[in-house]
Design a protein around this motif. Structure first.
Motif, short mmCIF file in Angstrom:
data_model
loop_
_atom_site.label_atom_id
_atom_site.label_comp_id
_atom_site.label_asym_id
_atom_site.label_seq_id
_atom_site.Cartn_x
_atom_site.Cartn_y
_atom_site.Cartn_z
N UNK A 1 41.14 -11.21 -34.12
CA UNK A 1 41.33 -10.99 -32.68
C UNK A 1 42.02 -9.66 -32.46
N UNK A 2 41.48 -8.88 -31.52
CA UNK A 2 42.03 -7.56 -31.23
C UNK A 2 42.30 -7.44 -29.72
N UNK A 3 43.41 -6.77 -29.40
CA UNK A 3 43.75 -6.50 -27.99
C UNK A 3 43.99 -5.00 -27.85
N UNK A 4 43.09 -4.35 -27.16
CA UNK A 4 43.20 -2.92 -26.89
C UNK A 4 43.48 -2.13 -28.17
N UNK A 5 42.62 -2.29 -29.14
CA UNK A 5 42.77 -1.56 -30.40
C UNK A 5 41.59 -0.62 -30.60
N UNK B 1 39.07 -1.68 -27.95
CA UNK B 1 38.31 -2.94 -28.05
C UNK B 1 39.25 -4.13 -27.86
N UNK B 2 38.83 -5.11 -27.05
CA UNK B 2 39.53 -6.38 -26.89
C UNK B 2 38.50 -7.48 -27.08
N UNK B 3 38.77 -8.33 -28.05
CA UNK B 3 37.82 -9.41 -28.31
C UNK B 3 38.02 -10.01 -29.69
N UNK C 1 50.10 -5.41 -22.63
CA UNK C 1 50.14 -6.75 -22.04
C UNK C 1 49.06 -7.63 -22.68
N UNK C 2 49.49 -8.77 -23.21
CA UNK C 2 48.57 -9.71 -23.85
C UNK C 2 48.67 -11.04 -23.11
N UNK C 3 47.55 -11.61 -22.69
CA UNK C 3 47.59 -12.88 -21.95
C UNK C 3 48.09 -14.03 -22.83
#
Length: 303
Positions: free
Chosen positions: A231-235, A263-265, A214-216
């Motif tokens: 940009x990374x989402x849950x990687x 990592x998410x950020x 899930x990505x906002x």
């Protein structure tokens, strides 16, 4: 008529010596002489020599066309050029085109319908120009941002899934078993394995090893990597390191690290030292530059 008369006199043996010398010097004399010779050798009881002669005289002579050596070479060269041009245009239309972005660089180009593509580092696209307006389909390995011109449906095929649009702006990322799609304008249809989903402006979807992430929703107008932000989402750490290697065209060697933290950020990616400092702080690592294009990452916990 005069030529026929001379021939008749020669065959009958009535040609004077002065005329005979001139007649024998004519270009056709050798042919007449052969006919007379072979006719005399025929063993037929009722051979009519006069009839044979009359048939020869009334039959039309074929004009012998000669082509100079220069003309012959000209025609050969022209034929080679025509064949070569035909093969060239056939190759141009039917061959697959490959666009590639090496590590550390971006590749911006346009497709035959003026759709714009920005290919991220370490990525590749293949497509064919032939019948493009009716079959706008390409193959992507890596990551690319698309601004698609209006027209027939537009397909992006990757090893993990397919994206279909009409005219819009979107980003597709396929790295190993990770598949991300973000829509910046219009509507995008995504096929992943047995799933089909539709996303609109600001929406993203992602899958990692078959698992949905899930990505906002976002309000950005284009991918952050166009502005040197990753940009990374849950990687995981391995994926982040691989992306940094492609972006900076460097080698990052991981030693004594066993960390499954996701990592998410966002990591600013204009300076390799700053990017590695952020990564090292997040994962409790030590970054060491080994050579101009090689860095070593080690766990501080293992020291």
């Amino acid at each position: 008529m005069e030529e026929n008369y001379k021939l008749a006199k020669w065959l009958s043996g009535e040609m004077p010596e002065n005329e005979l010398a001139a007649f024998q010097a004519e270009p056709d004399f050798a042919l007449y002489d052969k006919i007379k010779k072979y006719s005399a050798e025929l063993e037929t009881p009722t051979f009519n020599e006069q009839l044979v002669l009359s048939k020869i005289l009334v039959s039309p002579k074929k004009e012998i066309k000669t082509i100079s050596l220069m003309q012959n070479w000209f025609f050969r060269i022209a034929a080679v050029l025509v064949i070569g041009l035909g093969l060239f245009f056939t190759f141009q239309n039917f061959a697959s085109y490959t666009e590639y972005a090496e590590n550390g660089v971006l590749n911006t180009f346009t497709l035959p319908d003026n759709s714009e593509v920005v290919l991220n580092s370490g990525s590749e696209i293949q497509y064919k120009k032939w019948n493009w307006d009716n079959n706008r389909a390409l193959n992507l390995e890596g990551e690319a941002y698309f601004k698609v011109a209006k027209g027939q449906k537009f397909e992006v095929n990757t090893p993990l899934g397919k994206v279909t649009v009409l005219g819009t702006q979107f980003n597709v990322k396929q790295r190993d078993n990770r598949f991300d799609v973000t829509c910046y304008e219009g509507k995008v249809k995504v096929n992943y394995k047995d799933q089909e989903l539709v996303i609109t402006k600001g929406m993203s979807i992602a899958f990692d090893n078959g698992k949905s992430i899930t990505i906002p929703e976002s309000t950005v107008q284009s991918p952050e990597w166009l502005n040197d932000e990753l940009v990374f989402y849950q990687e995981d750490l391995k994926s982040i390191v691989s992306e940094l290697e492609r972006h900076f065209n460097v080698s990052l060697v991981i030693k004594n690290i066993d960390n499954s933290q996701l990592f998410t950020g966002t990591i600013p990616a204009k300076n390799i030292a700053l990017s590695l400092e952020i990564l090292a702080t997040t994962y409790h690592l030590k970054s060491t530059q080994v050579s101009k294009n090689e860095y070593r990452l080690e766990s501080l916990d293992a020291q």
